[in-house]
Enzyme design. Structure first.
Site, short mmCIF file in Angstrom:
data_model
loop_
_atom_site.label_atom_id
_atom_site.label_comp_id
_atom_site.label_asym_id
_atom_site.label_seq_id
_atom_site.Cartn_x
_atom_site.Cartn_y
_atom_site.Cartn_z
N ASP A 16 0.85 -1.09 -0.09
CA ASP A 16 -0.02 -0.02 0.02
C ASP A 16 0.69 1.30 -0.14
OD1 ASP A 16 0.60 0.54 2.67
OD2 ASP A 16 -0.66 -0.90 3.21
N LYS B 30 -4.26 -0.14 -2.12
CA LYS B 30 -5.10 -1.14 -1.34
C LYS B 30 -6.27 -0.22 -0.66
CE LYS B 30 -3.33 -2.61 2.69
NZ LYS B 30 -2.57 -3.14 3.53
#
Length: 318
Positions: free
Chosen positions: A169, A192
């Site tokens: 992420d 994400k």
């Protein structure tokens, strides 16, 4: 080092013993007992008076038991007239509770930080907090160590000309960038969205990974839900060899089964900040010890030396 006393809670005594072996000091004994009403009691069985006391305890399952044991040990050291008390917490589990992202919830990381100080901690030594802002929750000095050099050493010496470091992420891009600089490779990240504690969606990769070897870096692997989702996304992007790297290899819940079902993983690398019994060891696992790093931090704290100078500029600069 004759004026320090090191105690270990029950969470990871092997780690504390390795630290003490490096420091050349004895691991001091303590006894934790449980009353019939389920309350814990800790007795430290070594002199603490006017000594620098270090209590080693990662917050691993059962987290609440180990947290309470740590608090009791520090309180006992304070009552025994310790000159200073340092909580050595290789894995600070409550760091994940670092923000109020839903109505009427507590910020657990800040609450636990307050508890540690209330119990007597003059200083905290930890590693790879889930987010850097947790550092600011403490009202005492915090030495926030990193395992990135140790992880980089694992991959150093290989042909990395076709390799990319990938963060699951955007929050982990900074750490991935530091590892990338150490290895001299580019960085990419997953886009994400977290739907629940163990459920995420990764719908795109930002960066060029097609046809590349990949090192996926995360601060911890718990249930491996994020990893499995990321691996599916990476396969759609056409990557080749995939290695997983993390500081805290928790491998809780279905993690072992999830990762075992992923045929494309060449290796999994983690450190020994948490204990890993046989049932929680995934295939192709390599465990790197960071006990020497913690031991050196303890030595420098005791002698009043710089801890940040342990790391090269690539790891200390933003």
């Amino acid at each position: 080092m004759s004026q320090i006393t090191v105690f270990s809670g029950s969470a990871h005594q092997g780690f504390a013993q390795e630290m003490c072996d490096i420091l050349g000091v004895e691991l001091s004994p303590s006894v934790t007992t449980r009353f019939s009403n389920d309350c814990l009691q800790v007795q430290l069985r070594a002199n603490c008076r006017r000594r620098d006391v270090f209590v080693v305890q990662p917050l691993v399952p059962p987290v609440q038991e180990h947290l309470m044991e740590l608090l009791l040990m520090m309180d006992a050291a304070r009552g025994a007239s310790a000159a200073s008390i340092t909580a050595v917490i290789p894995h600070f589990a409550y760091a994940r509770s670092d923000k109020k992202d839903a109505p009427r919830i507590s910020i657990g990381a800040r609450l636990v930080a307050d508890q540690l100080v209330a119990a007597g901690a003059d200083r905290v030594v930890t590693m790879a907090l889930h987010s850097e802002q947790v550092h600011g929750f403490f009202s005492v000095p915090v030495d926030h160590l990193t395992a990135l050099q140790e992880l980089a050493d694992h991959f150093a010496g290989r042909d990395l000309s076709n390799t990319v470091v990938v963060s699951p992420d955007f929050g982990g891009v900074k750490s991935a960038g530091k590892l990338g600089r150490l290895l001299g490779v580019p960085v990419a990240a997953g886009s994400k969205r977290r739907q629940a504690d163990d459920t995420v969606v990764i719908d795109a990769i930002v960066g060029d990974v097609r046809g590349r070897d990949v090192i996926v870096l995360d601060d911890e692997i718990a249930t491996a839900g994020s990893m499995v989702e990321l691996l599916a996304c990476l396969r759609r992007e056409g990557v080749q060899r995939v290695a997983l790297a993390c500081t805290h290899g928790l491998f809780t819940g279905p993690a072992v089964q999830r990762l075992g079902a992923e045929a494309g993983i060449s290796e999994v690398v983690c450190t020994n900040t948490v204990p890993l019994p046989p049932e929680r060891r995934v295939a192709n696992l390599e465990v790197r010890s960071v006990a020497p790093l913690f031991a050196e931090a303890v030595r420098r704290i005791h002698l009043g030396e710089s801890v940040s100078s342990l790391f090269p500029p690539e790891l200390t600069e933003g």
